[in-house]
Design a protein around this motif. Structure first.
Motif, short mmCIF file in Angstrom:
data_model
loop_
_atom_site.label_atom_id
_atom_site.label_comp_id
_atom_site.label_asym_id
_atom_site.label_seq_id
_atom_site.Cartn_x
_atom_site.Cartn_y
_atom_site.Cartn_z
N VAL A 189 -18.90 -125.60 38.15
CA VAL A 189 -17.71 -124.78 38.42
C VAL A 189 -17.73 -124.33 39.87
O VAL A 189 -16.75 -124.47 40.60
CB VAL A 189 -17.66 -123.56 37.46
N ARG A 190 -18.88 -123.80 40.31
CA ARG A 190 -19.00 -123.33 41.69
C ARG A 190 -20.45 -123.01 42.00
O ARG A 190 -21.27 -122.83 41.10
CB ARG A 190 -18.14 -122.11 41.95
N ASP A 191 -20.77 -122.90 43.28
CA ASP A 191 -22.07 -122.41 43.71
C ASP A 191 -22.03 -120.90 43.74
O ASP A 191 -20.97 -120.29 43.96
CB ASP A 191 -22.43 -122.92 45.11
N SER A 192 -23.18 -120.29 43.51
CA SER A 192 -23.30 -118.84 43.57
C SER A 192 -24.55 -118.52 44.40
O SER A 192 -25.54 -119.25 44.34
CB SER A 192 -23.44 -118.28 42.15
N TYR A 193 -24.48 -117.45 45.17
CA TYR A 193 -25.61 -117.08 46.02
C TYR A 193 -26.01 -115.63 45.79
O TYR A 193 -25.16 -114.76 45.68
CB TYR A 193 -25.26 -117.27 47.50
N TYR A 194 -27.30 -115.41 45.70
CA TYR A 194 -27.88 -114.07 45.71
C TYR A 194 -28.83 -114.08 46.89
O TYR A 194 -29.89 -114.71 46.84
CB TYR A 194 -28.62 -113.78 44.40
N ASP A 195 -28.43 -113.44 47.99
CA ASP A 195 -29.12 -113.59 49.27
C ASP A 195 -29.20 -115.09 49.57
O ASP A 195 -28.19 -115.74 49.62
CB ASP A 195 -30.50 -112.92 49.25
N ASP A 196 -30.43 -115.63 49.70
CA ASP A 196 -30.58 -117.05 50.03
C ASP A 196 -30.88 -117.92 48.80
O ASP A 196 -31.17 -119.10 48.91
CB ASP A 196 -31.68 -117.23 51.07
N GLU A 197 -30.74 -117.35 47.60
CA GLU A 197 -30.97 -118.09 46.37
C GLU A 197 -29.67 -118.72 45.88
O GLU A 197 -28.71 -118.02 45.54
CB GLU A 197 -31.52 -117.16 45.28
#
Length: 153
Positions: free
Chosen positions: A132-140
């Motif tokens: 569906v999409r990419d998700s980021y938590y800081d650099d993760e």
């Protein structure tokens, strides 16, 4: 190798935690930095896992009495799917996901979503999940994926 998939019990928390931490540090380490791995690992100690067992549907895969894998269902969201590194690529993750999907169908859940690690993206794609999409938590980076359960009752 006889593998059993069953609902997790509180006394499985140590084994589940050990599987998750090993998989993070051995399997996911090829796609994530040590700092990211250790940040994620802090969320999966035995006590936290015990709490998760009490708040969501958690399954374990066992061989003899050893916990070798886990997967969870939180509403329509698949969570915390891990298999011990020494036993990966033998169909255990696929069996855990089949149990999650069976449970979702019983609950009349029309679609499942999950946040995949970069490491597991191809595994979920083989099971019919689409990105569906990419998700980021800081650099993760994680990949949000979804699968409709066409044959849900």
């Amino acid at each position: 190798m006889e593998c059993t998939i069953r609902p997790a019990r509180e006394d499985d928390a140590d084994g589940i935690s050990a599987v998750i931490l090993r998989a993070l540090r051995e399997t996911n380490a090829r796609d994530y930095t040590d700092a990211i791995i250790e940040r994620i690992a802090r969320s999966f100690g035995p006590e936290t896992v015990r709490q998760l067992i009490g708040t969501r549907t958690v399954f374990v895969a066992t061989i003899d009495s050893r916990v070798v894998g886990t997967a969870g269902l939180d509403g329509s969201v698949v969570r915390t799917v891990f298999v011990a590194p020494d036993i990966q690529a033998r169909g255990i993750g696929k069996r855990l996901m089949a149990e999650v999907e069976r449970t979702a169908r019983e609950r009349n859940i029309p679609a499942l979503t999950l946040s995949s690690s970069v490491t597991a993206e191809a595994f979920y794609a083989r099971l019919g999940f689409r990105t569906v999409r990419d998700s980021y938590y800081d650099d993760e980076r994680t990949i949000v994926m979804e699968r409709e359960l066409d044959d849900a009752p």
